[in-house]
Design a protein around this motif. Structure first.
Motif, PDB file in Angstrom:
ATOM      1  N   ALA A 194      36.788  24.916  43.814  1.00  0.00           N
ATOM      2  CA  ALA A 194      35.632  25.670  43.612  1.00  0.00           C
ATOM      3  C   ALA A 194      36.146  27.229  43.281  1.00  0.00           C
ATOM      4  CB  ALA A 194      35.030  25.741  45.309  1.00  0.00           C
ATOM      5  N   THR A 195      37.565  27.623  43.445  1.00  0.00           N
ATOM      6  CA  THR A 195      37.943  29.046  43.143  1.00  0.00           C
ATOM      7  C   THR A 195      38.008  29.346  41.580  1.00  0.00           C
ATOM      8  OG1 THR A 195      40.105  28.703  43.328  1.00  0.00           O
ATOM      9  CG2 THR A 195      39.196  29.147  45.329  1.00  0.00           C
TER      10      THR A 195
ATOM     11  N   GLY B 182      42.272  31.624  41.486  1.00  0.00           N
ATOM     12  CA  GLY B 182      42.939  32.124  42.848  1.00  0.00           C
ATOM     13  C   GLY B 182      43.476  33.489  42.288  1.00  0.00           C
ATOM     14  N   LEU B 183      44.880  33.520  42.451  1.00  0.00           N
ATOM     15  CA  LEU B 183      45.374  34.771  41.925  1.00  0.00           C
ATOM     16  C   LEU B 183      45.818  34.752  40.370  1.00  0.00           C
ATOM     17  CD1 LEU B 183      48.074  34.753  44.987  1.00  0.00           C
ATOM     18  CD2 LEU B 183      45.766  35.888  44.975  1.00  0.00           C
ATOM     19  N   THR B 184      45.536  33.870  39.761  1.00  0.00           N
ATOM     20  CA  THR B 184      46.046  33.856  38.470  1.00  0.00           C
ATOM     21  C   THR B 184      44.684  33.936  37.180  1.00  0.00           C
ATOM     22  OG1 THR B 184      47.687  32.263  39.050  1.00  0.00           O
ATOM     23  CG2 THR B 184      47.045  32.530  36.807  1.00  0.00           C
TER      24      THR B 184
ATOM     25  N   GLN C   7      47.769  33.514  27.516  1.00  0.00           N
ATOM     26  CA  GLN C   7      48.528  34.298  28.381  1.00  0.00           C
ATOM     27  C   GLN C   7      47.981  34.454  29.744  1.00  0.00           C
ATOM     28  OE1 GLN C   7      47.405  38.516  26.629  1.00  0.00           O
ATOM     29  NE2 GLN C   7      49.002  38.007  25.136  1.00  0.00           N
ATOM     30  N   THR C   8      49.115  34.108  30.576  1.00  0.00           N
ATOM     31  CA  THR C   8      48.761  33.995  32.270  1.00  0.00           C
ATOM     32  C   THR C   8      49.191  35.414  32.886  1.00  0.00           C
ATOM     33  OG1 THR C   8      48.629  31.620  31.947  1.00  0.00           O
ATOM     34  CG2 THR C   8      48.703  32.261  34.124  1.00  0.00           C
ATOM     35  N   THR C   9      48.407  35.744  33.899  1.00  0.00           N
ATOM     36  CA  THR C   9      48.857  36.783  34.484  1.00  0.00           C
ATOM     37  C   THR C   9      48.574  36.658  36.119  1.00  0.00           C
ATOM     38  OG1 THR C   9      48.438  38.336  32.637  1.00  0.00           O
ATOM     39  CG2 THR C   9      48.979  39.432  35.111  1.00  0.00           C
ATOM     40  N   THR C  10      49.604  36.910  37.146  1.00  0.00           N
ATOM     41  CA  THR C  10      49.114  36.879  38.520  1.00  0.00           C
ATOM     42  C   THR C  10      48.879  37.953  39.100  1.00  0.00           C
ATOM     43  OG1 THR C  10      50.521  34.542  38.327  1.00  0.00           O
ATOM     44  CG2 THR C  10      50.272  35.385  40.400  1.00  0.00           C
ATOM     45  N   PHE C  11      48.090  38.154  40.017  1.00  0.00           N
ATOM     46  CA  PHE C  11      47.773  39.424  40.581  1.00  0.00           C
ATOM     47  C   PHE C  11      48.050  39.254  42.026  1.00  0.00           C
ATOM     48  CE2 PHE C  11      45.215  39.210  36.851  1.00  0.00           C
ATOM     49  CZ  PHE C  11      45.489  40.542  36.367  1.00  0.00           C
TER      50      PHE C  11
ATOM     51  N   ALA D 204      43.188  37.900  44.927  1.00  0.00           N
ATOM     52  CA  ALA D 204      41.942  37.364  44.365  1.00  0.00           C
ATOM     53  C   ALA D 204      41.055  38.393  43.722  1.00  0.00           C
ATOM     54  CB  ALA D 204      41.366  36.180  45.181  1.00  0.00           C
ATOM     55  N   GLU D 205      40.872  39.173  44.723  1.00  0.00           N
ATOM     56  CA  GLU D 205      39.887  40.420  44.354  1.00  0.00           C
ATOM     57  C   GLU D 205      40.412  41.041  42.895  1.00  0.00           C
ATOM     58  OE1 GLU D 205      40.744  39.808  47.354  1.00  0.00           O
ATOM     59  OE2 GLU D 205      39.028  39.084  48.303  1.00  0.00           O
ATOM     60  N   LYS D 206      41.735  41.244  43.037  1.00  0.00           N
ATOM     61  CA  LYS D 206      42.400  42.026  41.736  1.00  0.00           C
ATOM     62  C   LYS D 206      42.149  41.065  40.639  1.00  0.00           C
ATOM     63  CE  LYS D 206      45.049  45.526  44.212  1.00  0.00           C
ATOM     64  NZ  LYS D 206      46.525  46.028  44.227  1.00  0.00           N
ATOM     65  N   ALA D 207      42.375  39.821  40.810  1.00  0.00           N
ATOM     66  CA  ALA D 207      42.291  38.777  39.603  1.00  0.00           C
ATOM     67  C   ALA D 207      40.831  38.589  39.219  1.00  0.00           C
ATOM     68  CB  ALA D 207      42.655  37.535  40.024  1.00  0.00           C
ATOM     69  N   ARG D 208      39.830  38.455  39.990  1.00  0.00           N
ATOM     70  CA  ARG D 208      38.535  38.637  39.515  1.00  0.00           C
ATOM     71  C   ARG D 208      38.036  39.908  38.690  1.00  0.00           C
ATOM     72  NH1 ARG D 208      37.769  36.138  44.507  1.00  0.00           N
ATOM     73  NH2 ARG D 208      37.243  38.039  45.770  1.00  0.00           N
TER      74      ARG D 208
END
Length: 483
Positions: free
Chosen positions: A5-6, A31-33, A48-52, A55-59
């Protein structure tokens, strides 16, 4: 809430009528990605994949990326509904040679697919085919390595000791180290026919007769449409970019300032070569023509017996070589006198290069062929005496290298070894650049670096950097991530 769901996915496309852009952009938040995938419609594209940290910063980061693309004209779409744009593969025919004798072939390497790309330097011979394979061999025919690229190779070009492969996926890959990377990403509306690189500036000729010029940071500089279509020739130096198409050769100022001269040729241009003061155009009307770089004047014509698919010269243009559509190879003196014509012993030469009394060909049957072009060997061949050509075989454990498509594909190290150089990804005027951290280098200069593995704040270790005349650094050797 379940993990599924995320996950949210936004898929956008930009497709313009009349030969404009035709590409997609997909953003997945899990999620964070944040994973971004982009490229030509119908292709797998780059990822390209980035992890934050949250979750708010990722969105927020994903929303920013989507907003930027929407402002550029991208719109929501459904994957697979819009057909991919066709890629032009050069359609050629190859008849048997009418020559009375066969060339003195020393060795032949069969790549398994029709080949256009060739480059020969002091150490290696390179061949690229339409299956996306690039092989490196030594001058004795030993196969040393293989690069497996995502699409067919249109051509191989070199700039000093960097070597690049232009592919049907619209990208130009730097093959100068074990980790090939996409150094340039050509616009989706540019159907690559041929490439040349000079001092880090990429020159692209295409099906529609356009010339597109892109700087070392993969950013568009200028473009022109020549008088003719099907531009199979582009060569560049400090004084001009020479663009060959079905109406002749046109020279443009390197800065895009305008046309310098245009010369109609005898037939549409199918191949181009250059020396310091002249360019050579092989045409569909059975000739190679030498044009003055300064004025465009035709200085000499070299007549073959069939359409000319490729040409090359010995240093300074002392000898001129040509390959035709009937599986023959020719040698002329500088003034245009035909010295010999011999069969290739296989298909027609789609590209060629001369080096140290040897003529290297890539052919319609997918072979890299090494011919002894010394006077004694050719004389013996004309009299019917030729060496037994050696068929080169692949090594059982051949090293194979594939392009890096994400930061995780790069080897990591915990510290830089002695003599290695550290570079860092930094935000500069809204763009992600790469600057040198190690002492002894100009910190404001950009480094030509794979876009697919750039991440804000990431540091990498490289073996060597070389300064280019345009005020930037180019990587030489392997790339490792510093963690």
């Amino acid at each position: 809430m379940s993990a599924a769901a995320t996950v949210s996915t936004t898929y956008l496309e930009l497709s313009q009528d009349g030969g404009g852009a035709h590409k997609f952009y997909e953003v997945i938040v899990d999620g964070l990605t944040v994973t971004v995938r982009y490229g030509r419609i119908g292709a797998a594209g780059q990822t390209q994949t980035t992890t934050f940290p949250t979750a708010e910063k990722a969105r927020a980061a994903a929303a920013k990326k989507v907003g930027e693309k929407v402002r550029k004209g991208y719109a929501p779409a459904v994957p697979g509904q819009r057909a991919p744009r066709a890629v032009t593969r050069r359609q050629v025919t190859s008849a048997p040679s009418t020559a009375r004798a066969v060339a003195p072939v020393l060795w032949r390497f069969r790549t398994g697919s029709s080949a256009f790309g060739i480059h020969v330097d002091d150490e290696h011979c390179w061949v690229g085919n339409q299956a996306g394979d690039v092989y490196t061999l030594d001058h004795d025919g030993g196969v040393r390595a293989r690069f497996s690229l995502p699409d067919g190779v249109k051509c191989l070009v070199a700039d000093d000791f960097w070597i690049y492969a232009g592919c049907d996926d619209g990208k130009v890959y730097d093959l100068s180290s074990k980790l090939p990377f996409a150094a340039y990403d050509i616009a989706a509306d540019v159907d690559i026919f041929w490439l040349d690189i000079h001092e880090g500036v990429l020159n692209v000729s295409d099906r529609d007769g356009r010339l597109t010029v892109i700087d070392h940071e993969d950013e568009h500089q200028w473009a022109r449409r020549s008088q003719g279509e099907h531009a199979w020739m582009v060569r560049a130096d400090d004084r001009a970019v020479y663009h060959g198409h079905h109406r002749g050769v046109t020279a443009y100022a390197p800065d895009g300032g305008g046309e310098l001269w245009h010369t109609p040729t005898r037939g549409g241009v199918l191949f181009g070569w250059q020396e310091s003061d002249a360019v050579y155009a092989g045409t569909a009307h059975r000739v190679v023509q030498r044009l003055s770089k300064s004025t465009g004047t035709i200085e000499a014509t070299y007549t073959c017996d069939s359409a000319v698919y490729s040409c090359a010269t010995s240093p300074g243009g002392r000898f001129v070589f040509a390959g035709d559509a009937a599986s023959s190879v020719y040698c002329f003196d500088r003034d245009g006198t035909r010295l010999w014509k011999l069969g290739t012993g296989g298909g027609s030469a789609l590209s060629m290069q001369y080096r140290d009394d040897r003529l290297y060909l890539v052919t319609t049957d997918g072979s890299l062929v090494c011919i002894d072009a010394s006077e004694s060997a050719v004389t013996a061949a004309q009299q019917g005496t030729v060496p037994v050509a050696r068929d080169v075989k692949l090594a059982a454990a051949l090293p194979t290298y594939v392009p890096a498509t994400a930061a995780g594909a790069v080897t990591t190290v915990t510290q830089a070894s002695a003599g290695a150089i550290v570079v860092e990804c930094v935000q500069h005027h809204g763009r992600l650049r790469v600057h040198v951290v190690s002492e002894g280098y100009e910190p404001s200069w950009n480094v030509q670096f794979p876009r697919a593995i750039r991440e804000p704040g990431a540091r990498y270790v490289v073996d060597a950097l070389h300064a280019a005349s345009g005020g930037f650094y180019r990587v030489r050797g392997d790339i490792r991530r510093l963690v």
